[in-house]
Write a protein that holds these residues in place. Sequence first.
Motif, PDB file in Angstrom:
ATOM      1  N   ASP A 166       3.794  -3.058   3.447  1.00 31.99           N
ATOM      2  CA  ASP A 166       3.444  -4.377   2.927  1.00 31.99           C
ATOM      3  C   ASP A 166       2.579  -5.113   3.960  1.00 31.99           C
TER       4      ASP A 166
ATOM      5  N   LYS B 186       0.841  -1.203   0.000  1.00 37.97           N
ATOM      6  CA  LYS B 186       0.000   0.000   0.000  1.00 37.97           C
ATOM      7  C   LYS B 186       0.873   1.249   0.000  1.00 37.97           C
TER       8      LYS B 186
ATOM      9  N   ASP C 107       3.638  -9.486  -2.228  1.00 41.10           N
ATOM     10  CA  ASP C 107       3.974  -9.113  -0.848  1.00 41.10           C
ATOM     11  C   ASP C 107       5.399  -9.494  -0.458  1.00 41.10           C
TER      12      ASP C 107
ATOM     13  N   ASN D  73       1.243   5.326   0.675  1.00 41.11           N
ATOM     14  CA  ASN D  73       0.714   6.511   1.340  1.00 41.11           C
ATOM     15  C   ASN D  73       0.927   7.693   0.387  1.00 41.11           C
TER      16      ASN D  73
ATOM     17  N   ALA E  44      -2.490  -4.951  -7.542  1.00 42.32           N
ATOM     18  CA  ALA E  44      -2.679  -6.003  -6.540  1.00 42.32           C
ATOM     19  C   ALA E  44      -2.654  -7.399  -7.154  1.00 42.32           C
TER      20      ALA E  44
END
Length: 55
Positions: free
Chosen positions: A55, A4, A40, A6, A35
């Motif tokens: 992550d 993700k 990950d 920010n 995604a």
Amino acid sequence: MAAKVNADSCVACGACADACPNGAITIEDVAVVDADKCVDCGACVDACPSEAITD
Ligand code: SF4
Ligand code: SF4
């Protein structure tokens, strides 16, 4: 799950995209993670100079 970004702290430097082994990150106004491609692995997290991706 996927990494993700920010958007407030991302400076669109591209380091995460360069570090991603799966080509899951593209740089627009900020980094954007696909995604479906993200596994990950955390490489982008380690590469980010702004601690903007988790992550
Ligand atoms: S966690 Fe790994 S696969 Fe997912 S975006 Fe970051 S570098 Fe790419
Ligand atoms: S490495 Fe960090 S600051 Fe640079 S584009 Fe990726 S998320 Fe944004």
